[in-house]
Design a protein around this motif. Structure first.
Motif, PDB file in Angstrom:
ATOM      1  N   HIS B 280       0.850  -1.135   0.201  1.00  0.00           N
ATOM      2  CA  HIS B 280       0.101   0.103  -0.173  1.00  0.00           C
ATOM      3  C   HIS B 280       0.951   1.348   0.029  1.00  0.00           C
ATOM      4  CE1 HIS B 280      -3.577  -2.279   0.537  1.00  0.00           C
ATOM      5  NE2 HIS B 280      -3.148  -2.898   1.450  1.00  0.00           N
ATOM      6  N   GLN B 281       0.268   2.141  -0.516  1.00  0.00           N
ATOM      7  CA  GLN B 281       1.170   3.595  -0.808  1.00  0.00           C
ATOM      8  C   GLN B 281       2.557   3.263  -1.055  1.00  0.00           C
ATOM      9  OE1 GLN B 281      -0.057   4.256   3.064  1.00  0.00           O
ATOM     10  NE2 GLN B 281      -1.960   5.497   2.425  1.00  0.00           N
ATOM     11  N   LEU B 282       2.945   2.679  -2.104  1.00  0.00           N
ATOM     12  CA  LEU B 282       4.145   2.180  -2.448  1.00  0.00           C
ATOM     13  C   LEU B 282       5.076   3.716  -2.999  1.00  0.00           C
ATOM     14  CD1 LEU B 282       6.575   0.417  -3.119  1.00  0.00           C
ATOM     15  CD2 LEU B 282       5.440  -0.054  -5.576  1.00  0.00           C
ATOM     16  N   ARG B 283       5.932   4.234  -2.655  1.00  0.00           N
ATOM     17  CA  ARG B 283       6.721   5.343  -3.160  1.00  0.00           C
ATOM     18  C   ARG B 283       8.199   4.816  -3.343  1.00  0.00           C
ATOM     19  NH1 ARG B 283       2.303   6.349  -2.713  1.00  0.00           N
ATOM     20  NH2 ARG B 283       1.024   8.062  -1.699  1.00  0.00           N
ATOM     21  N   VAL B 284       8.551   5.159  -4.725  1.00  0.00           N
ATOM     22  CA  VAL B 284       9.985   4.928  -5.182  1.00  0.00           C
ATOM     23  C   VAL B 284      10.435   6.403  -5.380  1.00  0.00           C
ATOM     24  CG1 VAL B 284      11.676   3.769  -6.645  1.00  0.00           C
ATOM     25  CG2 VAL B 284       9.200   2.607  -5.986  1.00  0.00           C
ATOM     26  N   VAL B 285      11.503   6.793  -4.645  1.00  0.00           N
ATOM     27  CA  VAL B 285      11.966   8.156  -4.853  1.00  0.00           C
ATOM     28  C   VAL B 285      13.573   8.154  -4.813  1.00  0.00           C
ATOM     29  CG1 VAL B 285       9.891   9.434  -3.925  1.00  0.00           C
ATOM     30  CG2 VAL B 285      11.967   8.832  -2.520  1.00  0.00           C
ATOM     31  N   ASP B 286      14.143   8.791  -5.898  1.00  0.00           N
ATOM     32  CA  ASP B 286      15.200   9.207  -5.953  1.00  0.00           C
ATOM     33  C   ASP B 286      16.179   9.784  -4.615  1.00  0.00           C
ATOM     34  OD1 ASP B 286      16.193   7.783  -8.070  1.00  0.00           O
ATOM     35  OD2 ASP B 286      15.859   9.580  -9.526  1.00  0.00           O
ATOM     36  N   ALA B 287      17.133   9.214  -3.891  1.00  0.00           N
ATOM     37  CA  ALA B 287      17.680  10.185  -2.651  1.00  0.00           C
ATOM     38  C   ALA B 287      18.037  11.531  -3.324  1.00  0.00           C
ATOM     39  CB  ALA B 287      18.588   9.411  -2.269  1.00  0.00           C
ATOM     40  N   THR B 288      17.802  12.413  -2.408  1.00  0.00           N
ATOM     41  CA  THR B 288      18.077  13.675  -2.583  1.00  0.00           C
ATOM     42  C   THR B 288      19.729  13.965  -2.209  1.00  0.00           C
ATOM     43  OG1 THR B 288      17.780  14.555  -0.410  1.00  0.00           O
ATOM     44  CG2 THR B 288      15.891  14.633  -2.016  1.00  0.00           C
ATOM     45  N   LEU B 289      20.314  15.180  -2.664  1.00  0.00           N
ATOM     46  CA  LEU B 289      21.382  15.455  -2.587  1.00  0.00           C
ATOM     47  C   LEU B 289      21.704  15.643  -0.938  1.00  0.00           C
ATOM     48  CD1 LEU B 289      24.266  16.243  -3.769  1.00  0.00           C
ATOM     49  CD2 LEU B 289      23.443  18.683  -3.838  1.00  0.00           C
ATOM     50  N   ASP B 290      20.775  15.845  -0.211  1.00  0.00           N
ATOM     51  CA  ASP B 290      20.784  15.751   1.350  1.00  0.00           C
ATOM     52  C   ASP B 290      21.281  14.606   1.859  1.00  0.00           C
ATOM     53  OD1 ASP B 290      20.042  17.720   3.256  1.00  0.00           O
ATOM     54  OD2 ASP B 290      17.906  17.597   2.641  1.00  0.00           O
ATOM     55  N   ASP B 291      20.807  13.382   1.251  1.00  0.00           N
ATOM     56  CA  ASP B 291      21.225  12.093   1.801  1.00  0.00           C
ATOM     57  C   ASP B 291      22.493  11.786   1.275  1.00  0.00           C
ATOM     58  OD1 ASP B 291      18.465  11.418   2.539  1.00  0.00           O
ATOM     59  OD2 ASP B 291      17.790  11.360   0.471  1.00  0.00           O
TER      60      ASP B 291
END
Lengths: 244, 302
Positions: B280-291
């Motif tokens: 449920h509510q699957l999200r795939v995101v690229d890490a940010t420069l922050d990470d």
């Protein structure tokens, strides 16, 4: 000397009502107030036949120099340093020393203008004769202005913030006013006190201006004291002044 | 692309503590080069050596081939700068400031178009003391550009600005670059660096921890891709830890957050399908420069 910097510093000076009042108007105003007292316009034997108002013209002239030197100059310079204006200027092709010399010229010019105003008002309103030895008077005046500006530079060099500059300026201000003869004319001081006072820049200047006003060439001793102070204080300012 | 700024093995110590400890970087003509790092990492000291405000203890700095300390005057004609925490006299107007600084340079930009471009045209008669934070920063950018420099150094330009003013300032910086001026940007805002910079040097404890494009820095860090979902049935720990390229696992309030690579994403989907678990509510995101930044500076600390 960078004329754009000079023009800017002059503009900024004119936008400080306090600086304009204390340096340019106050000395003459004080002379007018004192000159309005009837007894100040009567010849006094203890002053060698001079009227107190006559004796106060050189004092008013010196107050202008002291105000510019130890009050407004250190405030302006320390303010520029505190705000990073000097540092920002180091990033341009113009050296920050242009700001320093512009300040000296502005403060010196306004103080000398104030001195001229005091001389003119003294002459026109109270009949105080203009200096009888103008060359000697001018020389003493320029040396005293140089000493005042050098003293102001030292105050600014030793003050990290404008608050400190204000405190040191005030601490220096009253002794300098005393030496210039604001409370007791230098020529009236007891011998031992007069000797000490005349070894200070404004004590020596007061005596030199008195002499030139009376028609004599100022004593080399007084001019020498002024020159020595100017050299000493300039060296100190050059040694201790920081751009940031 | 010719190199505009060259820093080689730069060293600077204060009171025996090495603030800059062997920094090397090269800024090429026409790029926005970011210097990113935590507070006290040596960013400002590095650019102060580039500006010629400080003399290095060791190493070499060249701006268009010139030594910023020895050839200070020549360098000041090709390099414009905005300083962190600098002010102007409060009673100086915007117009007077622009006129004054224009007079310092042999070939200054026209003041009117510059003021127009920076949104200062309506503020020319306003005194510095009455300007808002954003207006002050725009004036400092104008003063940095007025000498028509080849390179500008902007130090913590957007610190203290509201989000609107910050975005406006970013557009200005891109505009400056589009006009052919090389930009050296010091910042500690990741979003700013990610959005603006062509290349970034991450500086930590006086050294260059990494130097790459923003995308390159993110790719390089361990958890470049973040997958999060709420599973319809429990997922066993050993199944998760067996995933390929996995950098971290976190469980919170029934939600699982994994970081890894595209490989990890594929494997998770296969795993869930095999166990017939719905994400449920699957999200795939690229890490940010922050990470990436946290990852890089953490490695340095270890």
């Amino acid at each position: 000397m960078n004329t754009a910097v000079l023009r800017t510093e002059f503009r900024l000076f004119c936008r400080e009502p306090g600086a304009v009042f204390w340096v340019f108007l106050f000395p003459t105003l004080l002379l007018v107030i004192l000159g309005s007292i009837p007894s100040f316009r009567e010849a006094d034997t203890s002053l060698g036949g001079l009227r107190p108002v006559d004796a106060y013209v050189p004092v008013a002239v010196l107050i202008a120099l002291i105000m510019a030197g130890v009050q407004t100059l250190p405030q302006a310079l320390t303010g520029h340093r505190e705000r990073g204006v000097l540092r920002r200027m180091r990033l341009t092709p113009v050296r920050p020393s242009a700001l320093l010399s512009a300040q000296m010229v502005v403060q010196g010019t306004v103080a000398l203008g104030s001195a001229l105003l005091a001389l003119l008002v003294g002459r026109l309103a109270f009949g105080v004769p203009l200096p009888r030895q103008p060359g000697g008077y001018l020389l003493a005046l320029l040396l005293a202005a140089a000493a005042a500006l050098a003293l102001g530079s030292v105050v600014s060099a030793l003050s990290r913030t404008t608050k400190i500059a204000g405190a040191i300026g005030s601490a220096v201000f009253f002794p300098m006013m005393f030496c210039a003869g604001v409370w007791i004319p230098v020529r009236e001081m007891p011998h031992a006190m007069a000797r000490v006072v005349q070894s200070t820049p404004f004590g020596a200047a007061a005596r030199a201006l008195d002499q030139a006003a009376a028609g004599h060439w100022p004593g080399w001793e007084q001019l020498g004291v002024l020159a020595a102070w100017t050299i000493l204080l300039t060296a100190g300012a050059a040694r201790w002044f920081r751009w940031e | 692309m010719p190199t505009v700024i060259e820093v080689t093995d730069l060293r600077k110590s204060y009171g025996g503590r090495a603030v800059v400890d062997g920094v090397s970087l090269a800024v090429e003509e026409g790029e926005i080069f970011g210097i990113l790092g935590p507070n006290g990492a040596g960013k400002t000291t590095t650019v102060e050596c580039v500006e010629g405000l400080r003399a290095p203890d060791g190493g070499r700095v060249r701006v268009t081939g010139l030594d910023p300390v020895a050839d200070h005057e020549k360098v000041s004609r090709v390099l414009g700068a905005q300083l962190q925490q600098s002010e102007l006299p409060p009673k100086l107007t915007v117009r007077e400031a622009l006129e004054l600084y224009a007079s310092f340079y042999p070939d200054p930009l026209d003041r009117a178009p510059l003021a127009e471009r920076l949104g200062l045209a309506g503020k020319l008669a306003t005194r510095f003391g009455k300007l808002s934070g954003g207006q002050r920063q725009r004036l400092f950018i104008a003063l940095a550009l007025i000498g028509n420099p080849r390179v500008v150094v902007l130090d913590e330009l957007t610190t203290g600005l509201d989000p609107r003013a910050r975005r406006d300032t970013w557009e200005l910086i891109e505009d400056v670059r589009d006009r052919g001026v090389t930009v050296l940007l010091v910042t500690h805002f990741m979003e700013e660096a990610q959005r603006l910079c062509d290349r970034i040097a991450v500086i930590d404890k006086g050294r260059v921890a990494a130097l790459d494009t923003p995308a390159g820095l993110i790719r390089r860090s361990a958890g470049a891709t973040v997958i999060s979902f709420t599973p319809s049935a429990p997922v066993a720990d050993h199944d998760l830890t067996a995933l390929p390229d996995l950098a971290s696992v976190e469980r919170k309030d029934g939600r699982i957050t994994l970081s890894g690579t595209d490989e990890t994403v594929n494997a998770v989907i296969t795993l869930l399908a095999r166990h017939r678990i719905t994400a449920h509510q699957l999200r795939v995101v690229d890490a940010t420069l922050d990470d990436a930044f946290l990852d890089l500076t953490k490695e340095e600390a270890a």
